[in-house]
Design a protein around this motif. Sequence first.
Motif, PDB file in Angstrom:
ATOM      1  N   SER A 122      11.793  -4.120   5.875  1.00  0.00           N
ATOM      2  CA  SER A 122      12.455  -5.499   6.525  1.00  0.00           C
ATOM      3  C   SER A 122      13.382  -5.492   6.994  1.00  0.00           C
ATOM      4  O   SER A 122      14.011  -6.775   7.246  1.00  0.00           O
ATOM      5  N   ILE A 123      13.985  -4.673   6.826  1.00  0.00           N
ATOM      6  CA  ILE A 123      15.974  -4.453   6.915  1.00  0.00           C
ATOM      7  C   ILE A 123      16.059  -4.274   8.395  1.00  0.00           C
ATOM      8  O   ILE A 123      15.256  -3.562   9.040  1.00  0.00           O
ATOM      9  N   GLU A 124      16.383  -4.715   9.108  1.00  0.00           N
ATOM     10  CA  GLU A 124      16.061  -5.547  11.356  1.00  0.00           C
ATOM     11  C   GLU A 124      17.442  -4.356  11.080  1.00  0.00           C
ATOM     12  O   GLU A 124      18.206  -3.489  10.611  1.00  0.00           O
ATOM     13  N   ASN A 125      16.662  -3.311  11.975  1.00  0.00           N
ATOM     14  CA  ASN A 125      17.562  -2.296  13.153  1.00  0.00           C
ATOM     15  C   ASN A 125      17.509  -1.319  12.132  1.00  0.00           C
ATOM     16  O   ASN A 125      18.509  -0.244  12.317  1.00  0.00           O
ATOM     17  N   ALA A 126      16.807  -0.934  10.669  1.00  0.00           N
ATOM     18  CA  ALA A 126      16.855   0.743   9.843  1.00  0.00           C
ATOM     19  C   ALA A 126      16.154   1.339  10.947  1.00  0.00           C
ATOM     20  O   ALA A 126      15.238   1.275  11.878  1.00  0.00           O
ATOM     21  N   VAL A 127      16.437   2.536  10.883  1.00  0.00           N
ATOM     22  CA  VAL A 127      15.799   3.775  11.177  1.00  0.00           C
ATOM     23  C   VAL A 127      15.023   4.496  10.420  1.00  0.00           C
ATOM     24  O   VAL A 127      15.381   4.723   9.249  1.00  0.00           O
ATOM     25  N   LYS A 128      13.574   5.078  10.620  1.00  0.00           N
ATOM     26  CA  LYS A 128      12.922   5.281   9.782  1.00  0.00           C
ATOM     27  C   LYS A 128      13.066   6.521   9.672  1.00  0.00           C
ATOM     28  O   LYS A 128      12.928   7.391  11.007  1.00  0.00           O
ATOM     29  N   ILE A 129      13.160   7.635   8.724  1.00  0.00           N
ATOM     30  CA  ILE A 129      13.729   8.661   8.773  1.00  0.00           C
ATOM     31  C   ILE A 129      12.598   9.678   8.595  1.00  0.00           C
ATOM     32  O   ILE A 129      11.974  10.345   9.190  1.00  0.00           O
ATOM     33  N   CYS A 130      11.523   9.118   7.289  1.00  0.00           N
ATOM     34  CA  CYS A 130      10.609   9.610   7.337  1.00  0.00           C
ATOM     35  C   CYS A 130       9.724   9.171   6.293  1.00  0.00           C
ATOM     36  O   CYS A 130      10.376   8.390   5.358  1.00  0.00           O
ATOM     37  N   ASN A 131       8.481   8.867   6.156  1.00  0.00           N
ATOM     38  CA  ASN A 131       7.038   8.098   4.833  1.00  0.00           C
ATOM     39  C   ASN A 131       8.088   7.120   4.562  1.00  0.00           C
ATOM     40  O   ASN A 131       7.857   6.113   5.822  1.00  0.00           O
ATOM     41  N   ASP A 132       8.054   6.890   3.934  1.00  0.00           N
ATOM     42  CA  ASP A 132       9.074   5.196   2.622  1.00  0.00           C
ATOM     43  C   ASP A 132      10.445   5.149   3.051  1.00  0.00           C
ATOM     44  O   ASP A 132      10.655   4.429   2.368  1.00  0.00           O
ATOM     45  N   ILE A 133      11.326   6.186   3.797  1.00  0.00           N
ATOM     46  CA  ILE A 133      12.824   6.613   3.579  1.00  0.00           C
ATOM     47  C   ILE A 133      13.519   5.990   4.478  1.00  0.00           C
ATOM     48  O   ILE A 133      13.138   6.609   6.528  1.00  0.00           O
ATOM     49  N   TYR A 134      14.503   5.037   5.167  1.00  0.00           N
ATOM     50  CA  TYR A 134      14.622   3.953   6.174  1.00  0.00           C
ATOM     51  C   TYR A 134      16.581   4.624   5.862  1.00  0.00           C
ATOM     52  O   TYR A 134      16.986   4.622   4.492  1.00  0.00           O
ATOM     53  N   TRP A 135      17.011   4.171   7.137  1.00  0.00           N
ATOM     54  CA  TRP A 135      18.768   4.768   7.099  1.00  0.00           C
ATOM     55  C   TRP A 135      19.379   3.463   7.679  1.00  0.00           C
ATOM     56  O   TRP A 135      18.752   3.321   9.016  1.00  0.00           O
ATOM     57  N   SER A 170      22.273  29.627   2.838  1.00  0.00           N
ATOM     58  CA  SER A 170      22.725  28.904   2.345  1.00  0.00           C
ATOM     59  C   SER A 170      22.086  27.855   1.964  1.00  0.00           C
ATOM     60  O   SER A 170      22.124  27.395   1.093  1.00  0.00           O
ATOM     61  N   TRP A 171      21.085  27.699   2.887  1.00  0.00           N
ATOM     62  CA  TRP A 171      20.461  26.949   2.944  1.00  0.00           C
ATOM     63  C   TRP A 171      18.592  26.655   2.703  1.00  0.00           C
ATOM     64  O   TRP A 171      18.786  28.121   3.329  1.00  0.00           O
ATOM     65  N   ILE A 172      18.441  25.949   1.858  1.00  0.00           N
ATOM     66  CA  ILE A 172      16.826  26.599   1.307  1.00  0.00           C
ATOM     67  C   ILE A 172      15.685  25.375   2.265  1.00  0.00           C
ATOM     68  O   ILE A 172      16.187  24.059   2.093  1.00  0.00           O
ATOM     69  N   VAL A 173      15.361  25.439   3.253  1.00  0.00           N
ATOM     70  CA  VAL A 173      14.860  24.339   4.098  1.00  0.00           C
ATOM     71  C   VAL A 173      12.758  23.763   3.519  1.00  0.00           C
ATOM     72  O   VAL A 173      12.577  24.343   3.128  1.00  0.00           O
ATOM     73  N   CYS A 174      13.036  22.554   3.522  1.00  0.00           N
ATOM     74  CA  CYS A 174      11.990  21.546   3.004  1.00  0.00           C
ATOM     75  C   CYS A 174      11.470  20.697   3.433  1.00  0.00           C
ATOM     76  O   CYS A 174      11.921  19.658   3.603  1.00  0.00           O
ATOM     77  N   ASP A 175      10.155  20.676   3.157  1.00  0.00           N
ATOM     78  CA  ASP A 175       9.529  19.798   3.765  1.00  0.00           C
ATOM     79  C   ASP A 175       9.249  18.495   2.860  1.00  0.00           C
ATOM     80  O   ASP A 175       8.260  17.788   3.335  1.00  0.00           O
ATOM     81  N   PHE A 176       9.095  18.347   1.885  1.00  0.00           N
ATOM     82  CA  PHE A 176       8.719  17.824   0.924  1.00  0.00           C
ATOM     83  C   PHE A 176       9.317  16.633   0.174  1.00  0.00           C
ATOM     84  O   PHE A 176      10.218  17.335  -0.494  1.00  0.00           O
ATOM     85  N   VAL A 177       9.444  15.763   1.338  1.00  0.00           N
ATOM     86  CA  VAL A 177      10.237  14.518   0.804  1.00  0.00           C
ATOM     87  C   VAL A 177       9.496  13.746   0.925  1.00  0.00           C
ATOM     88  O   VAL A 177       8.512  13.218   1.493  1.00  0.00           O
ATOM     89  N   SER A 178      10.156  12.725  -0.171  1.00  0.00           N
ATOM     90  CA  SER A 178       9.298  11.507  -0.757  1.00  0.00           C
ATOM     91  C   SER A 178      10.287  10.783  -1.259  1.00  0.00           C
ATOM     92  O   SER A 178      11.675  10.608  -1.565  1.00  0.00           O
ATOM     93  N   ASP A 179      10.175   9.280  -0.939  1.00  0.00           N
ATOM     94  CA  ASP A 179      11.280   8.094  -1.547  1.00  0.00           C
ATOM     95  C   ASP A 179      11.192   8.565  -3.304  1.00  0.00           C
ATOM     96  O   ASP A 179      12.035   7.793  -3.848  1.00  0.00           O
ATOM     97  N   GLU A 180       9.957   8.611  -3.448  1.00  0.00           N
ATOM     98  CA  GLU A 180      10.207   8.911  -5.270  1.00  0.00           C
ATOM     99  C   GLU A 180      11.137   9.702  -5.697  1.00  0.00           C
ATOM    100  O   GLU A 180      12.215   9.561  -6.426  1.00  0.00           O
TER     101      GLU A 180
END
Length: 190
Positions: free
Chosen positions: A89-102, A145-155
């Motif tokens: 419900s936060i106006e103008n928030a950008v959805k990043i993935c799943n239930d995570i907004y910026w 230097s980095w490992i890329v992971c697609d397992f992202v959760s709001d938890e």
Amino acid sequence: MEFFKYKNQLKPEKGRLLISEPFLPDPNFERTVVLLCEHNEEGSFGFVINKPSILKLSEVMEDIHLDDVVFVGGPVQQDTLHFLHRNTSIENAVKICNDIYWGGDFENLMTALDTSSLKSADLRFYLGYSGWGPGQLEKELEDDSWIVCDFVSDELLFDTNPTDIWKKALDNMGGRFSVYSNYPVDPRLN
């Protein structure tokens, strides 16, 4: 050593995690997990999600009386404040993935907190961000230097103790990454 080559199968993109390799010598990113909020030909940016600062939000913004810890989002523009949340419900928030907004409308965010339609446990504040110019992140990935992971959760982001996020993210990937998650910070002390 070939054992330490990650050979990322996944490419970086919005909504994926960058997990620092176990012995990354950069103190800004040692044992960090970055949530990528954007990745394109112009560069990349995101927030380190597992490095709390020593500051409380009320110390950063005088008019806000929340004692939530502010996180260090990265070494770039540490005089800026950003937030990630899991509230649609936060106006103008950008959805990043799943239930995570910026981001989103800050007054709307404060109203949601005041009316308890948003709990502070569903919200994280960050000073600064992590950013890469064109091709810079790709070079760091080639250097393992980095490992890329697609397992992202709001938890993982909101419910996991920040000191456990790096290990849990690697454990969630399974296989050899679970082994990496148990590497000591300084192998000489093992």
